[in-house]
Scaffold this active site. Structure first.
Site, PDB file in Angstrom:
ATOM      1  N   GLU A 157      10.064 -23.155 -22.349  1.00 48.91           N
ATOM      2  CA  GLU A 157       9.074 -22.460 -21.539  1.00 48.91           C
ATOM      3  C   GLU A 157       9.383 -20.983 -21.258  1.00 48.91           C
ATOM      4  O   GLU A 157       8.468 -20.180 -21.089  1.00 48.91           O
ATOM      5  CB  GLU A 157       8.916 -23.195 -20.195  1.00 48.91           C
ATOM      6  CG  GLU A 157       8.372 -24.605 -20.313  1.00 48.91           C
ATOM      7  CD  GLU A 157       6.938 -24.643 -20.796  1.00 48.91           C
ATOM      8  OE1 GLU A 157       6.131 -23.782 -20.386  1.00 48.91           O
ATOM      9  OE2 GLU A 157       6.620 -25.536 -21.613  1.00 48.91           O
ATOM     10  N   SER A 161     -35.380 -62.806  -9.443  1.00 49.16           N
ATOM     11  CA  SER A 161     -35.775 -63.865  -8.505  1.00 49.16           C
ATOM     12  C   SER A 161     -34.863 -64.007  -7.300  1.00 49.16           C
ATOM     13  O   SER A 161     -35.238 -64.699  -6.337  1.00 49.16           O
ATOM     14  CB  SER A 161     -35.863 -65.211  -9.238  1.00 49.16           C
ATOM     15  OG  SER A 161     -36.907 -65.176 -10.189  1.00 49.16           O
TER      16      SER A 161
END
Length: 841
Positions: A90, A509
């Protein structure tokens, strides 16, 4: 000569001018942005807080969110190899620069100018800390400038070790791991101090792209990234060549290690997470909050198992749709040859040996399993990163011939699937059509195919697949409205869409009982009222007329409401709603939690055309089950904070209280006061409707529930147009449960509620109610019984024999059956039939 001198002087002054201008610009930017920058001093007291944790009502863990996999470490606890690996990956000059690396920024600028993209970054570790802790992640030059200024300030206030410590504890490294110590635990189940050099480099490779370079998601790409970092460590003098050569040859050893929950309730855990974010904002994940839900730790596993098993059984009836993946390379070497290298340009450009050493490491990852020919290292990696779906485990076909299939499972186990576990796999053509039964295993799947397997109750293995249909199950306490169990789909890993609360589906229903209840409540009708089950043509407001029919496509003629509900007759329900009036009925239904604006203003409402969630339907049935009190669904019982259990919030829901006096506002339950819920339906009407719903079980569409051998359960099936939705809602006094089955695409499932939903309800309620006493409400004083003529529905006189017994509100008894001949003649003749002339002549 004079010209050359002039040219050199001009170039010199130009360069000085440009540098000066740049410096002035930086100074100006610093002056402009400095007042608005965050205070760097806050990093000195920065605390990494506890994660959000979700529990059942009895304290069993169901989920963790936020920075849940964080293990904070001090700089002194970080192995030197990890420090060196992160610096190599990094920020090479981290310990030399003052927060900003001019060479890195210049290199990034050149790359941007040349290719339009930055490959090597440009942000130092200090700049990344500034961004991660104090800035947003938006990709703008303004943010980059603020990042630079903060980095410069940080280097003045904090030591290099303190900044590095902040960095390694904050960075996200995939699979919910925040910080290097959590990553070591997540990928290798080890503390940092026990990581090998290769494992250290693998973790150091993750900050650049936690998903793309993840050893679980893409071991081939992560190998290249890892070996590049090892190469950089050698070049920087952190390791010698001998150490380097050994490390780059190490195989991939990462495995998936999870935080174990005690109860699988991912859908509810996600609901609680969303609640926490709405309630506490960004601090939800860091504030140490503990949310205790209303879930019952015993009922929830029953719900998950019942729904998953029911959906798999549905799928078994509809055919084999094929393997999930095909032609998977068995070895890591072969897989690496096929893999794309996009995003690895910087690593591969460094040196040809990066790819070479990655290939060598892949070769050293070679794994052989007894009974399987060749290297299967990639197969094992694929199985490791492929999640289970509910009861289904991933497997890769090793051999498929004759009437037997051999598969490799996670962990390198070989399983044999015999013909009993394969023969079901007729090709899926459509929801209503399957192909012929296969004659051999290789017609189903072949070597290299990824399939799913299911262990059956007898210990054998069956071929399976992720179900094509989905579903939900919601179980609720009708007295309080508390959600006791909830499963929003087959499996949360397969789909995070929570159908229990997010899927608005036509109710069919199961909505009919509320139309009947409105009629019973009003007193205009009763359980013995006769309505004609005959064709009807209606103007539905469109250009065409609506001609509704019964699902059976026949007509039964005049019939009482009780059998009409048990047999789910559409035309009777439409006529009931027509007689009651739409506006009146919709206003009444609001008391059951139905929003009037979401109910269709038409007679199709009677057939359940309203799109409602399973949660809404369950709560509406709870109002029936509790005798007519307007409870509301809730699932957060209390919220505490940190280990001292500081009470932040506690629920005080409105509760049903049938025994409370009229006008009583509160009731004490287990030492706490609760408000009494509003009554929205009278006790007599709900009791009579409940008794009518019992007929659905004993003689109607819900007869499958008789297998539970309980007299206290009632319910209603539901199926929508073209069988797109299948429902069953049922309850006793203690527990209400609704099951929905359908497809997210809204395509047909080609099954009725009694076939697809009711078996799931049975499986759950059978276990949930096992060993519990019968729970039937007391009959209200206002409910009386009377004998009625089964054909006319009218009341019979005491001295008239025959008839059937029916429940009525004492103020809404039906009229007496008229006598067809005089009472004197009847008594004189001794003929005492039904009392009608038609029965004599």
């Amino acid at each position: 000569m004079t010209f050359l001198r002039t040219l050199i002087l001009s170039l010199f002054f130009l360069i000085v001018s440009l540098v000066g201008a740049a410096a002035l610009a930086m100074v100006g930017a610093a002056i402009y942005f400095s007042p608005g920058l965050p205070d760097v001093r806050q990093l000195q007291d920065f605390e990494l807080h506890s994660p959000l944790r979700i529990f059942t009502n009895d304290g069993k863990l169901i989920g963790e969110f936020g920075e849940e996999r964080r293990i904070v470490v001090d700089f002194d606890e970080i192995p030197q190899n990890m420090v060196n690996a992160l610096v190599a990956a990094e920020d090479t000059n981290y310990f030399e620069h003052s927060g900003v690396d001019p060479r890195g920024l210049a290199r990034a600028a050149v790359e941007l100018a040349r290719s339009g993209a930055i490959q090597s970054g440009g942000s130092t570790i200090t700049m990344q800390v500034a961004r991660n802790y104090m800035l947003t992640l938006d990709q703008t030059f303004t943010r980059k400038l603020r990042e630079i200024l903060l980095a410069l300030q940080m280097e003045k206030l904090l030591s290099k070790h303190e900044i590095f410590e902040l960095y390694v504890n904050k960075i996200f490294l995939g699979n919910r791991a925040y910080g290097i110590a959590a990553a070591a635990d997540t990928y290798y189940d080890k503390p940092l101090s026990e990581l090998t050099l290769a494992e250290t480099a693998m973790i150091a490779g993750l900050p650049k792209a936690p998903s793309a370079f993840n050893p679980l998601a893409n071991s081939e790409r992560s190998l290249i990234r890892r070996n590049w970092i090892l190469f950089r460590m050698r070049e920087l003098g952190f390791i010698d060549d001998t150490t380097y050569q050994a490390a780059v040859q190490e195989p991939v050893t990462a495995r998936r290690h999870f935080t174990q929950t005690e109860v699988d309730a991912s859908y509810v855990a996600e609901m609680a997470r969303q609640y926490a974010v709405e309630r506490f904002g960004d601090t939800a994940y860091t504030g140490g909050y503990r949310i205790y839900t209303t879930l019952d730790s015993e009922l929830q596993p029953f719900a998950r198992e019942a729904l998953a098993t029911g959906l798999l059984e549905y799928d078994l009836r509809h055919g084999w749709r094929g393997a999930e993946q095909h032609d998977i390379a068995p070895s890591l070497v072969e897989a690496q040859e096929r893999t794309a290298t996009q995003g690895l340009e910087e690593e591969l450009a460094e040196s040809p040996e990066i790819r070479q050493t990655a290939r060598q490491a892949a070769e050293r990852s070679q794994t052989e399993i007894a009974g399987v020919e060749g290297d299967v290292s990639n197969w094992l990696q694929v199985l490791e990163r492929t999640p289970n779906y509910g009861l289904l485990k991933p497997a890769i076909v090793v051999e498929s011939s004759g009437r037997e299939m051999q598969v490799l499972t996670r962990g390198g186990e070989l399983e044999t699937i015999n013909w009993d576990g394969l023969s079901w796999a007729r090709t899926y053509n459509s929801p209503r059509s399957r192909g012929a039964e296969p004659s051999s295993a290789d017609q189903i799947a072949v070597r290299g195919d990824l399939v799913r397997i299911l262990e059956t109750q007898d210990g054998t293995v069956r071929l399976s697949q992720r179900p094509d249909a989905e579903g939900s199950l919601v179980a609720q306490d009708p007295r309080t409205g508390a959600i006791l169990a909830l499963q929003g789909g087959f499996d949360f890993n397969a789909s995070k869409f929570n159908r229990a609360v997010q899927a608005q589906r036509q109710s069919g229903s199961i909505f009919k009982p509320f139309i009947y209840l409105a009629a019973l409540e009003d007193g205009e009708m009763n359980a013995s009222t006769v309505i004609n089950d005959a064709p009807v043509v209606l103007d539905d407001g469109s250009n065409s007329l609506w001609r509704p029919v019964n699902s059976s496509r026949d007509f039964a003629g005049p019939m009482r409401l009780r059998p009409a509900l048990a047999r789910s007759r559409n035309l009777v329900t439409i006529r009931v709603l027509q007689a009651m009036g739409l506006d009146h009925t919709i206003n009444y239904l609001e008391g059951f939690g139905f929003a009037p604006g979401r109910l269709p203003h038409g007679l199709s409402l009677a057939l359940g055309s309203a799109s409602l969630t399973p949660m809404e339907m369950t709560n509406a049935y709870s109002v029936i089950a509790n005798g007519g009190f307007q409870v509301a669904p809730w699932f957060i019982e209390r919220v505490t904070r940190n280990d001292d259990h500081e009470l932040i919030d506690e629920a005080t829901p409105q509760v049903a209280c049938p025994s409370c006096a009229e006008g009583q506002e509160t009731v004490e339950i287990d030492g706490r006061e609760y408000p009494v819920a509003k009554r929205v339906a009278n006790a007599a009407a709900t009791y009579i409707l409940r008794d009518m719903l019992r007929d659905v079980i004993t003689s109607g569409t819900g007869r499958g529930a008789l297998s539970l051998n309980r007299e206290d359960i009632v319910g209603k099936t539901g199926t929508t147009n073209s069988q797109r939705d299948a429902w069953f809602a049922g309850f006793n006094t203690d527990l209400v449960t609704t099951v929905w089955v359908g497809k997210d695409s809204n395509e047909t499932i080609a099954e009725y509620g009694a076939n697809a939903a009711l078996p799931i309800w049975n499986a759950f309620m059978g276990k949930a109610l096992e060993g519990t006493p019968s729970a039937v409400p007391e009959r209200p004083d206002t409910v009386v019984t009377a004998r009625v003529d089964p054909n006319s529905g009218r009341r019979l006189h005491d001295n008239q024999p025959g008839g059937i017994s029916e429940f009525f509100h004492r103020d809404h008894l039906p009229a007496y059956q008229p006598r067809g001949i005089s009472r004197e003649l009847e008594e004189a003749s001794g003929s005492q039939g039904s009392g009608t002339a038609e029965s004599i002549f």
